[in-house]
Design a protein around this motif. Structure first.
Motif, PDB file in Angstrom:
ATOM      1  N   GLN A 153       0.531 -20.739  61.177  1.00 18.92           N
ATOM      2  CA  GLN A 153       1.881 -20.191  60.955  1.00 18.92           C
ATOM      3  C   GLN A 153       2.230 -20.233  59.466  1.00 18.92           C
ATOM      4  O   GLN A 153       2.733 -19.262  58.903  1.00 18.92           O
ATOM      5  CB  GLN A 153       2.904 -21.039  61.700  1.00 18.92           C
ATOM      6  CG  GLN A 153       3.131 -20.622  63.131  1.00 18.92           C
ATOM      7  CD  GLN A 153       4.220 -21.479  63.753  1.00 18.92           C
ATOM      8  OE1 GLN A 153       4.390 -22.649  63.421  1.00 18.92           O
ATOM      9  NE2 GLN A 153       4.967 -20.889  64.681  1.00 18.92           N
ATOM     10  N   ILE A 154       1.919 -21.379  58.820  1.00 22.70           N
ATOM     11  CA  ILE A 154       2.246 -21.531  57.386  1.00 22.70           C
ATOM     12  C   ILE A 154       1.455 -20.523  56.567  1.00 22.70           C
ATOM     13  O   ILE A 154       1.982 -19.871  55.673  1.00 22.70           O
ATOM     14  CB  ILE A 154       1.968 -22.985  56.907  1.00 22.70           C
ATOM     15  CG1 ILE A 154       2.909 -23.964  57.612  1.00 22.70           C
ATOM     16  CG2 ILE A 154       2.126 -23.105  55.385  1.00 22.70           C
ATOM     17  CD1 ILE A 154       2.576 -25.428  57.434  1.00 22.70           C
ATOM     18  N   ALA A 155       0.153 -20.364  56.921  1.00 22.54           N
ATOM     19  CA  ALA A 155      -0.694 -19.416  56.176  1.00 22.54           C
ATOM     20  C   ALA A 155      -0.122 -18.003  56.291  1.00 22.54           C
ATOM     21  O   ALA A 155      -0.005 -17.285  55.291  1.00 22.54           O
ATOM     22  CB  ALA A 155      -2.117 -19.462  56.722  1.00 22.54           C
ATOM     23  N   ARG A 156       0.288 -17.624  57.510  1.00 21.77           N
ATOM     24  CA  ARG A 156       0.836 -16.269  57.709  1.00 21.77           C
ATOM     25  C   ARG A 156       2.123 -16.102  56.923  1.00 21.77           C
ATOM     26  O   ARG A 156       2.345 -15.071  56.288  1.00 21.77           O
ATOM     27  CB  ARG A 156       1.087 -16.012  59.204  1.00 21.77           C
ATOM     28  CG  ARG A 156      -0.221 -15.803  59.947  1.00 21.77           C
ATOM     29  CD  ARG A 156      -0.040 -15.043  61.264  1.00 21.77           C
ATOM     30  NE  ARG A 156      -1.304 -15.062  61.977  1.00 21.77           N
ATOM     31  CZ  ARG A 156      -1.637 -15.975  62.885  1.00 21.77           C
ATOM     32  NH1 ARG A 156      -0.797 -16.920  63.221  1.00 21.77           N
ATOM     33  NH2 ARG A 156      -2.822 -15.937  63.477  1.00 21.77           N
ATOM     34  N   LYS A 157       2.960 -17.149  56.942  1.00 23.98           N
ATOM     35  CA  LYS A 157       4.243 -17.090  56.201  1.00 23.98           C
ATOM     36  C   LYS A 157       3.985 -16.881  54.708  1.00 23.98           C
ATOM     37  O   LYS A 157       4.787 -16.316  53.996  1.00 23.98           O
ATOM     38  CB  LYS A 157       5.006 -18.400  56.429  1.00 23.98           C
ATOM     39  CG  LYS A 157       6.512 -18.194  56.484  1.00 23.98           C
ATOM     40  CD  LYS A 157       7.238 -19.447  56.892  1.00 23.98           C
ATOM     41  CE  LYS A 157       7.706 -20.195  55.659  1.00 23.98           C
ATOM     42  NZ  LYS A 157       8.185 -21.542  55.950  1.00 23.98           N
ATOM     43  N   ASN A 158       2.813 -17.378  54.243  1.00 27.07           N
ATOM     44  CA  ASN A 158       2.481 -17.263  52.818  1.00 27.07           C
ATOM     45  C   ASN A 158       1.597 -16.049  52.520  1.00 27.07           C
ATOM     46  O   ASN A 158       0.935 -16.000  51.488  1.00 27.07           O
ATOM     47  CB  ASN A 158       1.826 -18.556  52.328  1.00 27.07           C
ATOM     48  CG  ASN A 158       2.854 -19.661  52.194  1.00 27.07           C
ATOM     49  OD1 ASN A 158       3.664 -19.657  51.277  1.00 27.07           O
ATOM     50  ND2 ASN A 158       2.869 -20.582  53.131  1.00 27.07           N
ATOM     51  N   GLY A 159       1.573 -15.115  53.456  1.00 29.41           N
ATOM     52  CA  GLY A 159       0.924 -13.828  53.178  1.00 29.41           C
ATOM     53  C   GLY A 159      -0.552 -13.744  53.517  1.00 29.41           C
ATOM     54  O   GLY A 159      -1.224 -12.808  53.100  1.00 29.41           O
ATOM     55  N   VAL A 160      -1.096 -14.719  54.268  1.00 31.13           N
ATOM     56  CA  VAL A 160      -2.509 -14.621  54.668  1.00 31.13           C
ATOM     57  C   VAL A 160      -2.573 -13.770  55.942  1.00 31.13           C
ATOM     58  O   VAL A 160      -2.013 -14.154  56.974  1.00 31.13           O
ATOM     59  CB  VAL A 160      -3.116 -16.020  54.936  1.00 31.13           C
ATOM     60  CG1 VAL A 160      -4.560 -15.900  55.380  1.00 31.13           C
ATOM     61  CG2 VAL A 160      -3.001 -16.895  53.690  1.00 31.13           C
ATOM     62  N   HIS A 161      -3.220 -12.605  55.853  1.00 31.49           N
ATOM     63  CA  HIS A 161      -3.263 -11.725  57.023  1.00 31.49           C
ATOM     64  C   HIS A 161      -4.525 -11.960  57.843  1.00 31.49           C
ATOM     65  O   HIS A 161      -4.507 -11.900  59.061  1.00 31.49           O
ATOM     66  CB  HIS A 161      -3.180 -10.260  56.589  1.00 31.49           C
ATOM     67  CG  HIS A 161      -1.918  -9.988  55.839  1.00 31.49           C
ATOM     68  ND1 HIS A 161      -0.677 -10.122  56.429  1.00 31.49           N
ATOM     69  CD2 HIS A 161      -1.690  -9.652  54.545  1.00 31.49           C
ATOM     70  CE1 HIS A 161       0.255  -9.870  55.540  1.00 31.49           C
ATOM     71  NE2 HIS A 161      -0.328  -9.593  54.381  1.00 31.49           N
ATOM     72  N   ASP A 162      -5.655 -12.240  57.147  1.00 29.11           N
ATOM     73  CA  ASP A 162      -6.907 -12.475  57.862  1.00 29.11           C
ATOM     74  C   ASP A 162      -7.305 -13.937  57.688  1.00 29.11           C
ATOM     75  O   ASP A 162      -7.759 -14.362  56.624  1.00 29.11           O
ATOM     76  CB  ASP A 162      -8.000 -11.546  57.294  1.00 29.11           C
ATOM     77  CG  ASP A 162      -9.348 -11.778  57.982  1.00 29.11           C
ATOM     78  OD1 ASP A 162      -9.386 -12.567  58.960  1.00 29.11           O
ATOM     79  OD2 ASP A 162     -10.345 -11.175  57.541  1.00 29.11           O
ATOM     80  N   LEU A 163      -7.114 -14.711  58.766  1.00 25.28           N
ATOM     81  CA  LEU A 163      -7.382 -16.159  58.675  1.00 25.28           C
ATOM     82  C   LEU A 163      -8.869 -16.479  58.614  1.00 25.28           C
ATOM     83  O   LEU A 163      -9.266 -17.581  58.260  1.00 25.28           O
ATOM     84  CB  LEU A 163      -6.774 -16.866  59.888  1.00 25.28           C
ATOM     85  CG  LEU A 163      -5.258 -16.988  59.893  1.00 25.28           C
ATOM     86  CD1 LEU A 163      -4.754 -17.381  61.265  1.00 25.28           C
ATOM     87  CD2 LEU A 163      -4.818 -18.024  58.865  1.00 25.28           C
ATOM     88  N   TRP A 164      -9.705 -15.525  58.973  1.00 27.78           N
ATOM     89  CA  TRP A 164     -11.143 -15.811  59.072  1.00 27.78           C
ATOM     90  C   TRP A 164     -11.932 -15.237  57.898  1.00 27.78           C
ATOM     91  O   TRP A 164     -13.153 -15.278  57.886  1.00 27.78           O
ATOM     92  CB  TRP A 164     -11.705 -15.296  60.401  1.00 27.78           C
ATOM     93  CG  TRP A 164     -10.857 -15.790  61.538  1.00 27.78           C
ATOM     94  CD1 TRP A 164     -10.019 -15.052  62.322  1.00 27.78           C
ATOM     95  CD2 TRP A 164     -10.699 -17.150  61.960  1.00 27.78           C
ATOM     96  NE1 TRP A 164      -9.361 -15.867  63.211  1.00 27.78           N
ATOM     97  CE2 TRP A 164      -9.759 -17.156  63.020  1.00 27.78           C
ATOM     98  CE3 TRP A 164     -11.257 -18.367  61.541  1.00 27.78           C
ATOM     99  CZ2 TRP A 164      -9.373 -18.324  63.661  1.00 27.78           C
ATOM    100  CZ3 TRP A 164     -10.867 -19.531  62.191  1.00 27.78           C
ATOM    101  CH2 TRP A 164      -9.940 -19.495  63.239  1.00 27.78           C
TER     102      TRP A 164
END
Ligand SMILES: Cc1cc2nc3c(=O)[nH]c(=O)nc-3n(C[C@H](O)[C@H](O)[C@H](O)COP(=O)(O)O)c2cc1C
Length: 221
Positions: free
Chosen positions: A204-215
């Protein structure tokens, strides 16, 4: 009067590492040790600040690093800071001591062993006596909440820090009981749900900070 410098290793200035630093500062000052907290990220971003911190370290009787675990090791600014200190061959007072508090998101403090190893080597290179390190597993849940607002958990951490400061002012290595006091005992059955929750929150934190592709693996061509 003895003096202590606490280095907050988190690039997030007012989160869990900072709250731990404040709690240690309170205990140290109650024992008559003048204590100041510096954010390593400020020294990383400003050479003037770096010079100021180095000046303070040279005068300090106790130097403490309070750092989070980021991707299984020290955050990069902390590594940079250590290497810079070693390069500059900074002077230390005789009998000067070094200790570390490391904390991670997951409950298993063994994850912090590589940090403790690095800190011990750093102390040796800096010619400061290594008096030990304390790990805390579960820092992500504390999420920068001040100790006073953490109830029983805050009291246990504060008590552990008071024991640690007592050892420091008595010129002793940090006793093993401090680690026992700091260790959160979680029933094995809760490990998986807790890991699931912590991973979910990190995403959730990564997405909030603009990470679209977690992998994504940017380091692999
Ligand atoms: C970029 C990043 C990487 C992390 N890597 C790990 C890790 O590898 N293992 C772990 O247990 N916790 C990890 N965490 C969780 C932090 O160690 C934990 O939330 C800690 O309390 C953060 O400290 P701070 O609030 O002082 O920054 C990570 C957190 C962040 C933001």
């Amino acid at each position: 009067m003895r003096s202590m410098i606490l280095l907050n290793g988190s690039p997030r200035r007012e989160k869990t590492s900072f709250r731990f630093s404040q709690a240690i500062q309170k205990q140290a000052e109650a024992c008559g040790v003048e204590t100041e907290i510096y954010h390593i990220i400020d020294a990383f971003e400003s050479s003037l600040r770096m010079d100021e911190v180095i000046g303070k370290i040279e005068e300090a009787d106790y130097l403490g690093l309070v750092t989070p675990l980021y991707v299984d090791y020290l955050p990069y600014p902390v590594l940079w800071f250590m290497e810079e200190c070693i390069k500059r061959e900074i002077r230390v007072k005789s009998g000067a001591k070094f200790f570390a508090i490391a904390q991670c998101g997951f409950p298993d403090v063994r994850l912090l062993d590589p940090i403790m190893g690095a800190c011990e080597i750093f102390a040796k290179k800096m010619k400061r006596e290594w008096v030990g390190g304390i790990g805390y597993g579960g820092g992500a849940i504390l999420d920068g909440i001040p100790m006073e607002e953490l109830g029983k958990r805050g009291e246990l951490i504060t008590h552990a820090f008071s024991m640690m400061v007592e050892d420091l002012v008595n010129d002793q290595k940090i006793r093993e009981d401090v680690q026992v006091e700091m260790t959160v005992r979680i029933p094995r059955i809760l490990y998986r749900p807790l890991a699931f929750y912590l991973n979910h929150r990190s995403k959730q934190i990564a997405r909030k900070n603009g990470v679209h592709d977690l992998w994504t693996q940017p380091y692999i061509d």
